[in-house]
Design an enzyme around this catalytic site. Structure first.
Site, PDB file in Angstrom:
ATOM      1  N   GLU A 151      12.261   1.959  -3.652  1.00  0.00           N
ATOM      2  CA  GLU A 151      12.060   3.301  -3.073  1.00  0.00           C
ATOM      3  C   GLU A 151      12.903   3.470  -1.812  1.00  0.00           C
ATOM      4  OE1 GLU A 151       7.762   3.159  -3.001  1.00  0.00           O
ATOM      5  OE2 GLU A 151       7.768   3.206  -5.188  1.00  0.00           O
ATOM      6  N   SER A 180       3.736  -2.113 -12.027  1.00  0.00           N
ATOM      7  CA  SER A 180       2.529  -1.866 -12.826  1.00  0.00           C
ATOM      8  C   SER A 180       1.767  -3.139 -13.187  1.00  0.00           C
ATOM      9  CB  SER A 180       2.876  -1.042 -14.075  1.00  0.00           C
ATOM     10  OG  SER A 180       3.440   0.202 -13.702  1.00  0.00           O
ATOM     11  N   TRP A 204       0.826  -1.219   0.000  1.00  0.00           N
ATOM     12  CA  TRP A 204       0.000   0.000   0.000  1.00  0.00           C
ATOM     13  C   TRP A 204       0.858   1.265   0.000  1.00  0.00           C
ATOM     14  CZ3 TRP A 204      -4.394  -1.166   4.137  1.00  0.00           C
ATOM     15  CH2 TRP A 204      -5.135  -2.287   3.718  1.00  0.00           C
ATOM     16  N   GLY A 238       5.114   2.028 -10.766  1.00  0.00           N
ATOM     17  CA  GLY A 238       4.286   3.234 -10.724  1.00  0.00           C
ATOM     18  C   GLY A 238       4.271   4.019 -12.020  1.00  0.00           C
ATOM     19  N   GLY A 287       1.620  -2.379  -6.248  1.00  0.00           N
ATOM     20  CA  GLY A 287       1.481  -1.082  -5.590  1.00  0.00           C
ATOM     21  C   GLY A 287       0.131  -0.466  -5.921  1.00  0.00           C
ATOM     22  N   GLY A 288       0.103   0.322  -6.983  1.00  0.00           N
ATOM     23  CA  GLY A 288      -1.103   1.077  -7.358  1.00  0.00           C
ATOM     24  C   GLY A 288      -2.378   0.239  -7.374  1.00  0.00           C
TER      25      GLY A 288
HETATM   26  P1  PGA Z   1       3.244  -0.476  -8.825  1.00  0.00           P
HETATM   27  O1  PGA Z   1       4.261  -0.673  -7.593  1.00  0.00           O
HETATM   28  O2  PGA Z   1       2.400  -1.711  -8.896  1.00  0.00           O
HETATM   29  O3  PGA Z   1       2.460   0.745  -8.473  1.00  0.00           O
HETATM   30  O4  PGA Z   1       4.090  -0.294 -10.044  1.00  0.00           O
HETATM   31  C1  PGA Z   1       4.881  -1.907  -7.358  1.00  0.00           C
HETATM   32  C2  PGA Z   1       5.786  -1.812  -6.167  1.00  0.00           C
HETATM   33  O5  PGA Z   1       6.434  -0.771  -5.976  1.00  0.00           O
HETATM   34  O6  PGA Z   1       5.893  -2.768  -5.371  1.00  0.00           O
END
Ligand code: PGA
Length: 252
Positions: free
Chosen positions: A97, A212, A10, A173, A233-234
């Site tokens: 990140e 993604s 998240w 992302g 993520g998203g």
């Molecule tokens: P995303 O992020 O699905 O938004 O690309 C994946 C992640 O950073 O684990």
């Protein structure tokens, strides 16, 4: 057959109410079938309340980061035993990140990995190259450096109770997903690197793809032989988006 793990990261999103609503929606829509597992990784302040919510469901709990230290004067840090204490089973270590924004080195990530395992958590070790590194043809070297930091510090046997996530930084992302073939190439490489040290274990270790992943590209990615799930993520922030990926996992 390796189990498929659909893991939601998240990141720094949500609130008490939003997180609880999200997890309620996920629990209500868990697809029928076996061979897959769902995981949510909320921000730290919500772990304990989400742990209560998911109790008895098919959804597991993980954290997004952890300290490499066991306890002590480390203001703002969270120890593995604390995560375990509030109900986590998993923890993400070395997300790009964390590496890029907070300067985590591969050695520090390896220390976090070991601290997590020592407390009985399953670390999800993230590895992945940037766009520059891919274009320079150094993808495999980057992955090797990130993987070797753990292999050299802790040995290969630690992967009996750990997960690897291949997350190309250029796909995180951005809406730009690696093709199933591009991802499979790297997943095969990672499994081969583990196999050099322990071939039985290499067959068992789960390797997730992240970057993604969505309901529409998940079936192609998850059908590749060395892709054993997703770190999302998203698309993990809306129950229906996350469940669409879970559905794809249930069909494999
Ligand atoms: P995303 O992020 O699905 O938004 O690309 C994946 C992640 O950073 O684990």
């Amino acid at each position: 057959m390796r189990e498929i793990l659909v893991a939601g990261n998240w990141k720094m999103n949500g609130s008490t109410a939003a997180g609880e609503a999200l997890v309620d929606g996920i629990i209500a829509g868990v697809p029928e079938g076996s061979g897959f597992r769902l995981l949510v990784c909320p921000p730290f302040p919500y772990l304990a309340s989400i742990a209560t919510k998911i109790s008895g469901s098919k959804v597991s709990l993980g954290a997004q980061n952890v300290s490499e230290h066991a306890s002590g004067a480390f203001t703002g840090e969270t120890a593995s035993a604390m995560l375990k204490d509030v109900g986590c089973e998993y923890v993400i270590v070395g997300h790009s990140e964390r590496r890029a924004i907070y300067g985590e080195t591969s050695e520090q990530v390896a220390a976090k990995f070991q601290a997590a395992q020592a407390a009985g958590l399953i670390p999800i070790l993230c590895v992945g190259e940037t766009l520059d590194e891919r274009e320079a043809g150094t993808t495999q070297n980057v992955i090797d450096e990130q993987l070797n930091a753990v292999l050299n510090a802790a040995g290969v046997d630690v992967f009996a109770a750990a997960i690897i996530a291949y997350e190309p930084v250029w796909a995180i992302g951005t809406g730009k997903t690696a093709t199933p073939e591009e991802a499979q190439d790297v997943h095969r490489h990672i499994r081969a690197r583990v196999a050099e040290r322990n071939s039985d274990l290499a067959e068992k270790v789960q390797i997730l793809y992240g970057g993604s992943m969505k309901g529409d590209n998940a079936p192609g990615l998850l059908s590749m032989p060395d892709i054993d799930g997703g770190l999302i993520g998203g698309a993990s922030l809306k129950a229906n988006d996350f469940l669409a990926i879970a559905e794809a996992a249930a069909q494999i």
